[in-house]
Design an enzyme around this catalytic site. Structure first.
Site, PDB file in Angstrom:
ATOM      1  N   CYS A 178      -3.388   3.694   0.981  1.00  0.00           N
ATOM      2  CA  CYS A 178      -3.066   2.894  -0.205  1.00  0.00           C
ATOM      3  C   CYS A 178      -3.525   3.664  -1.430  1.00  0.00           C
ATOM      4  O   CYS A 178      -4.731   3.887  -1.617  1.00  0.00           O
ATOM      5  CB  CYS A 178      -3.745   1.528  -0.138  1.00  0.00           C
ATOM      6  N   HIS A 227       8.260   5.190   3.423  1.00  0.00           N
ATOM      7  CA  HIS A 227       8.903   4.565   2.263  1.00  0.00           C
ATOM      8  C   HIS A 227      10.411   4.766   2.325  1.00  0.00           C
ATOM      9  O   HIS A 227      10.904   5.752   2.880  1.00  0.00           O
ATOM     10  CB  HIS A 227       8.373   5.176   0.961  1.00  0.00           C
ATOM     11  N   GLU A 236       6.247  -4.239  -0.368  1.00  0.00           N
ATOM     12  CA  GLU A 236       5.334  -3.521   0.506  1.00  0.00           C
ATOM     13  C   GLU A 236       5.362  -4.085   1.923  1.00  0.00           C
ATOM     14  O   GLU A 236       5.324  -5.310   2.120  1.00  0.00           O
ATOM     15  CB  GLU A 236       3.906  -3.574  -0.033  1.00  0.00           C
ATOM     16  N   CYS A 273       2.283  -0.139  -6.136  1.00  0.00           N
ATOM     17  CA  CYS A 273       2.061   0.582  -4.888  1.00  0.00           C
ATOM     18  C   CYS A 273       1.909   2.052  -5.227  1.00  0.00           C
ATOM     19  O   CYS A 273       2.873   2.688  -5.675  1.00  0.00           O
ATOM     20  CB  CYS A 273       3.214   0.361  -3.907  1.00  0.00           C
ATOM     21  N   GLY A 300       3.867   4.374  -3.002  1.00  0.00           N
ATOM     22  CA  GLY A 300       5.270   4.159  -3.337  1.00  0.00           C
ATOM     23  C   GLY A 300       5.670   4.891  -4.603  1.00  0.00           C
ATOM     24  O   GLY A 300       6.779   5.449  -4.698  1.00  0.00           O
TER      25      GLY A 300
END
Length: 272
Positions: A69, A147, A196, A205, A208
């Site tokens: 993360c 992703h 997410e 994110c 992301g």
């Protein structure tokens, strides 16, 4: 349980300096609930590491474990420095997607921003998926987490609420996927919204944003080696994709509050 709530541009987690408990799945679901729990995008546990300065493990709001993360790891850097677990301003953190290198940016002893070497982004060829009778073009990217990046016009920024879950669980991604919806403003600025995996629509994110910038560089919308500002619902991140694919992310990290939580039956109590 004593916990610290932190957020990185609206991506909020509950932080614990401890090993992961056996009932972590139950804890993640109950504590993350924004109506009957504390409310968060998930839980992050920080502990000593044998291979790095610290180790972090991330559990989404549905109890599933995430590999990495980006917003969360910036908060880890601020947490360990300001709580006195380290005096280093450059440190390493062990994650399920490898060891990440952090640089802490300080003002008067306070961590105001954190830069993270996110490793190499792996961009795959674009593909088409059919959802509700319509075809969408996605670019798969791995930044430790999987992703699927979609480039859209302004109206496409509403798609996370309508097709985000369907992309997450599409057969093309048997382990699930994070879905990013990107509008290119110019060569140095992207607008991003995200669904997410395991948490749904969130304010931000970090991985992301890295994946989206890497996909934009791959597609020729942005340039390698040039900082790109990524605008998310919760704020902005600065992402730089180097010529070799290495991605650096810089952004803020903030404490929200400290709390002691008591869980009894189906109730979660946060004393004032």
């Amino acid at each position: 349980m004593k916990l610290t709530k932190m957020q990185g541009i609206g991506n909020d987690y509950l932080y614990f300096f401890s090993e992961v408990p056996e009932n972590v799945t139950e804890l993640a679901v109950r504590l993350s609930d924004r109506h009957f729990g504390v409310g968060s995008d998930g839980l992050i546990y920080i502990s000593p590491s044998k291979t790095a300065d610290f180790r972090m493990r991330i559990f989404n709001a549905d109890g599933s474990e995430a590999k990495m993360c980006g917003n969360g790891i910036r908060c880890v850097g601020k947490y360990v420095y300001e709580k006195g677990y380290t005096e280093k301003t450059e440190l390493t953190v062990e994650t399920l997607s490898g060891i990440k290198h952090l640089k802490l940016h300080l003002e008067d002893g306070i961590v105001t921003a954190v830069s993270v070497n996110m490793g190499t982004a792996e961009v795959s060829d674009s593909c088409s998926v059919d959802i509700d009778g319509r075809s969408y073009t996605l670019t798969p990217v791995s930044t430790g987490n999987p992703h699927a990046v979609m480039f859209v016009e302004e109206e496409g920024l509403t798609l996370p609420e309508t097709i985000g879950r369907k992309i997450e669980h599409h057969a093309l991604f048997p382990g699930g996927v994070n879905a990013e919806f990107i509008r290119v403003k110019d060569a140095n600025r992207l607008r991003m919204r995200v669904w997410e995996r395991g948490s749904g629509v969130t304010m931000a994110c970090g991985t992301g944003a890295c994946a989206s910038t890497a996909a934009a560089v791959h597609a020729g919308y942005c340039r390698a080696g040039q900082p790109v500002t990524v605008e998310l619902d919760g704020g902005t991140l600065e992402i730089t994709v180097q010529e070799d694919g290495t991605v650096w992310m810089k952004g803020p990290a903030e404490f929200v509050y400290e709390a002691e939580v008591t869980m009894t039956g189906g109730t979660t109590v946060c004393p004032q």
